[in-house]
Design a protein around this motif. Structure first.
Motif, PDB file in Angstrom:
ATOM      1  N   ASN A 278       0.753  -1.077  -0.164  1.00 45.60           N
ATOM      2  CA  ASN A 278       0.133  -0.019   0.121  1.00 45.60           C
ATOM      3  C   ASN A 278       0.988   1.344  -0.005  1.00 45.60           C
ATOM      4  O   ASN A 278       0.484   2.258  -0.574  1.00 45.60           O
TER       5      ASN A 278
ATOM      6  N   TYR B 193      -7.647   0.384  -5.582  1.00 46.18           N
ATOM      7  CA  TYR B 193      -7.961   0.111  -4.661  1.00 46.18           C
ATOM      8  C   TYR B 193      -6.874   0.142  -3.535  1.00 46.18           C
ATOM      9  O   TYR B 193      -7.086   0.580  -2.130  1.00 46.18           O
ATOM     10  N   ARG B 194      -5.608  -0.077  -3.790  1.00 45.49           N
ATOM     11  CA  ARG B 194      -4.338   0.444  -2.920  1.00 45.49           C
ATOM     12  C   ARG B 194      -4.455   2.024  -2.634  1.00 45.49           C
ATOM     13  O   ARG B 194      -4.354   2.158  -1.422  1.00 45.49           O
TER      14      ARG B 194
ATOM     15  N   ALA C 184      -7.225   2.471   0.054  1.00 40.98           N
ATOM     16  CA  ALA C 184      -6.752   1.847   1.291  1.00 40.98           C
ATOM     17  C   ALA C 184      -5.995   2.736   2.027  1.00 40.98           C
ATOM     18  O   ALA C 184      -5.922   2.573   3.088  1.00 40.98           O
TER      19      ALA C 184
ATOM     20  N   GLY D 247     -13.038  -4.275   1.051  1.00 44.70           N
ATOM     21  CA  GLY D 247     -12.989  -4.937  -0.534  1.00 44.70           C
ATOM     22  C   GLY D 247     -14.313  -4.843  -0.909  1.00 44.70           C
ATOM     23  O   GLY D 247     -15.216  -4.348  -0.472  1.00 44.70           O
TER      24      GLY D 247
ATOM     25  N   SER E 247      -8.168  -5.138   0.541  1.00 44.01           N
ATOM     26  CA  SER E 247      -6.947  -4.440   1.136  1.00 44.01           C
ATOM     27  C   SER E 247      -6.804  -4.528   2.715  1.00 44.01           C
ATOM     28  O   SER E 247      -8.085  -4.592   3.244  1.00 44.01           O
TER      29      SER E 247
ATOM     30  N   THR F 266      -2.702  -4.787  -0.839  1.00 39.82           N
ATOM     31  CA  THR F 266      -3.825  -5.216  -1.502  1.00 39.82           C
ATOM     32  C   THR F 266      -3.734  -6.335  -2.309  1.00 39.82           C
ATOM     33  O   THR F 266      -2.521  -6.416  -3.088  1.00 39.82           O
TER      34      THR F 266
END
Length: 802
Positions: free
Chosen positions: A431, A580-581, A584, A654, A670, A678
């Motif tokens: 991340n 998504y990383r 997060a 997620g 993540s 992630t």
């Protein structure tokens, strides 16, 4: 004058007349006498050719010092070796090279190997100066006189290319073999050409005498001798003594020579043929040393294979006899070893564990290499001049491979007709800096063949629809504008959208074909309600969704249709994982796999630098999407609630994704913050066929995610699993208790947000999370959407941009 004297003079005059007539007539007779012409040409050739050859060679070899190659590279001796891609812990992910070679010093070459080489190739190596004149008489004795005669008796109309060779091959010293392979590769490769490879009168005349191929080979031999004499002299100057120069030359030969099966040098060959380090050889391994020493003469004949052991065995035994004759080996030992069969090491073809990560490494090298210098690129890696240290952790890579394979086998049990055809891909990112920890582009064995780095990488190259995994971008865009929060009531009601032609109407349904009316946004996100996602996207404008997706890492151009909110546009799994990383951890950055590039000389020529970023105060939207995706797991009706159990004690966030007709199943999730990781998973067929009814992201892809996360944190490969902020967990607890009343209204602003200015300087990304600005600076002329609350015909509060 006495009659007797007169008679004598008359006879002498007649003889002179006859001689004169003969002399006058000789040219015409010779021209008309084919046999005389042949005899004359043969005699001239036999007498003059060797003399001319000897004079020319002596002068050229000993006095001509023009057109010499650069010796600096030879002295440094940096031949092509093996390039390596290492993981973050120094584990070799793959060896790459045009020539598989391991470099060793003279001192590392065992005596039995040196003695085998000297016996096979050059027993006088340490005494001569590049040329062993003692072999000349032996070679001269083997000269093909018939072939020489044939060259003089072959006339127009006959195929000269089929003539036999005049001079025998062989007799090259170790130095000459080294020179020919290192400096004269081009000439060596064209020595059998029917075209003359040398300019000048002498080569053309010589070609008439011995033919073009013979001339090419002979002049190559002369040039090899000239360079060998010169190099031995220069090496002696460089190293101070003939002995040291010889040792260096021998080491170069032992590292450079080709030994079959793509192996160069005795170290690489020993490992390949016997799985035995060359430096461990003793007298008991003289048979192995002799076998290796016999290969350079003709690798095609003498390199051993399971199908070809007879000729290598005969050659090995010949060299063992020579070692005895040279007093290198006792006769009884040689006799015993000649009876030993050749035992070759097995070479099972194994899949490359990190094939996709290696492919991504090579692609990244192509991008960064040109920005560095001419010594950093694919060619330098394949020649072993640079080594790459990646961000991949081979332990995590193994976990990802196994987890994917396990899930696909379970799927195959449900659908036996798909055995060996179903595919998948996985990406694991860190991340805090978007480093690729693992990347799986497909099954390790597919259609009966092991996966390699040159195969299709489904994680980075395959663009497929993300399905509902796209929905968090819609909510993040709305959160960023302040249009709603997690507890804002949103309508889960029938809604229609216009088709691509602007006229066709399509009604949007949910997965369960039910509508729940007004529900909190967190519930709509957790349950993946299609109608709500379309409604929110319609309120803020699809352009806002696209710009948000771009801002958090989606690089593929998305289609400006409202159905993109449901994942109708295609993206790669790596892009999806990176988005998504960022959600997060809040840290911008592009996925990368190269940590550093190091030259074999030792210096680091490239090191990944995490980009700096401007501070941004838009933390609120980020915390909302984090809490919303955490709710997908914790809320009982959430599509990923299976991850909220005692069997899976890792706190994660997620989203599932399932595309139309169950063509793809996805899960991306993540652990929290900059210390988290992630994981993105996609399951599907290459031909885009359906996975089958009910093969959703939660059913087909989520188990892969669960196994990867569980194993990584059980083995502490990514540190302890980070906890979500207490405030987020308490908000979800309150929602689950019913303590958070739904909101009918919120602050409404332009979907493009209110521009905010960052501080004057820049801030190091490692200092604190920095959220990418989302629509901070909007180009002029862009249509703005303003959201207004109003009630519909039923009196229910809705939001509209009208």
């Amino acid at each position: 004058m006495e009659p007797q004297e007169a008679s004598r003079r008359s006879a002498a005059a007649d003889r002179m007349l006859n001689a004169h007539d003969f002399t006058r007539q000789f040219p015409a007779q010779f021209r008309n006498n084919r046999m005389a012409r042949i005899v004359f040409r043969i005699a001239a050739g036999i007498i003059l050719a060797p003399v001319a050859f000897a004079v020319f060679t002596a002068f050229y070899v000993n006095f001509n010092r023009t057109n010499l190659p650069d010796l600096n590279g030879f002295i440094r001796f940096e031949p092509p070796t093996m390039g390596h891609v290492y993981d973050a812990n120094g584990h070799v992910l793959i060896e790459l090279g045009r020539e598989r070679r391991d470099i060793m010093r003279y001192e590392q070459i065992p005596g039995v190997v040196r003695e085998a080489v000297l016996s096979a190739e050059d027993q006088n190596f340490f005494s001569h100066s590049g040329v062993d004149y003692s072999v000349f008489l032996r070679l001269l004795a083997k000269t093909n006189i018939r072939a020489l005669v044939a060259h003089f008796t072959t006339f127009d109309g006959e195929d000269a290319s089929k003539r036999p060779l005049v001079f025998p091959q062989g007799g090259s010293t170790v130095t000459q073999q080294l020179v020919r392979g290192y400096f004269l590769q081009k000439l060596s490769g064209t020595k059998n050409s029917k075209s003359l490879q040398h300019d000048g009168i002498f080569p053309r005349v010589l070609a008439i005498v011995i033919g073009v191929p013979g001339t090419n080979k002979l002049l190559l031999k002369i040039e090899t001798i000239r360079l060998s004499v010169w190099i031995e002299s220069e090496m002696q100057k460089q190293y101070g003594s003939k002995r040291r120069a010889k040792e260096e030359l021998f080491a170069r030969y032992a590292n450079f020579v080709y030994l079959g099966n793509g192996r160069y040098g005795f170290a690489a060959a020993s490992d390949f043929y016997f799985h035995k380090p060359i430096e461990t050889f003793t007298v008991d391994d003289a048979d192995k040393a002799a076998l290796l020493a016999g290969i350079p003469k003709s690798p095609g004949e003498y390199a051993p294979t399971v199908e070809n052991l007879q000729k290598p065995t005969r050659r090995r035994n010949q060299i063992l006899n020579l070692m005895v004759a040279n007093h290198f080996l006792p006769a009884e030992v040689a006799q015993h070893l000649k009876l030993e069969p050749i035992r070759l090491a097995a070479h099972p073809i194994e899949p490359v564990e990190a094939a996709a990560a290696v492919e991504t490494t090579l692609e990244e090298l192509k991008r960064v290499g040109p920005n560095l210098d001419s010594e950093t690129g694919i060619d330098q890696l394949l020649e072993g001049h640079i080594q790459i240290y990646s961000t991949v952790d081979h332990r995590i890579q193994h976990i990802a491979n196994v987890a994917l394979e396990n899930a696909l086998r379970v799927y195959e049990k449900r659908h036996p007709q798909s055995v060996g055809l179903i595919q998948g891909s996985v990406v694991v990112l860190r991340n805090n800096d978007s480093a690729i920890l693992a990347e799986t582009g497909g099954r390790e064995v597919y259609k009966g063949r092991n996966n390699t780095y040159s195969d299709y990488n489904r994680a980075a190259q395959s663009k497929r629809q993300p399905g509902s995994a796209m929905k968090p971008f819609v909510y993040l865009a709305a959160f960023s504008q302040g249009a709603l929060d997690l507890d804002t009531s949103v309508p889960d009601e029938p809604i229609s959208v216009a088709g691509a032609n602007g006229r066709t109407i399509k009604w949007i349904s949910n997965f369960d074909n039910q509508f729940e009316g007004m529900i909190p946004a967190r519930q709509a996100l957790a349950e993946s309600r299609n109608a709500v996602a379309i409604w929110v996207a319609g309120q803020i404008g699809i352009d806002s969704v696209l710009k948000t997706a771009q801002a958090i890492g989606i690089r593929t151009k998305l289609q400006p249709y409202i159905t993109t909110a449901l994942g109708a546009s295609e993206v790669t799994l790596v892009e999806l994982a990176n988005a998504y990383r960022l959600m997060a951890g809040g840290m911008p950055g592009e996925p990368h796999v190269i940590d550093r590039i190091q030259h074999t000389r030792g210096e680091v020529v490239y090191s990944y630098q995490q980009p700096c970023c401007l501070a941004n105060s838009n933390d609120f939207a980020l915390s909302l999407i984090q809490e919303g995706l955490r709710g997908v797991v914790r809320i009982p009706s959430g599509t990923a609630h299976a991850l909220d159990s005692h069997a899976f004690p890792i706190p994660v966030m997620g989203k599932t994704g399932t595309t139309n007709d169950y063509r793809d199943a996805l899960f991306v999730g993540s652990t929290f913050g900059l210390n988290g990781i992630t994981v993105a998973v996609r399951i599907g067929f290459d031909d885009n066929r359906s996975l089958g009814a009910k093969e959703t992201g939660a059913f087909a892809a989520l188990p892969v995610f669960r196994e990867i996360m569980l194993k990584i944190y059980q083995d502490r490969l990514a540190g302890p699993a980070p906890r979500f902020p207490i405030g987020m967990e308490e908000n979800i607890d309150a929602y689950l208790r019913g303590d958070l009343p739904p909101k009918d209204a919120t602050a409404f602003v332009s979907p493009l947000g209110t521009p905010s200015l960052a501080d004057d300087g820049s801030q190091d990304c490692s200092a604190r999370p920095a959220i990418l600005s989302i629509h901070v600076c909007e180009p002029s002329g862009h249509q703005r959407y303003t959201i207004y609350p109003k009630k519909n015909e039923s009196g229910r509060l809705i939001f509209t941009n009208e």
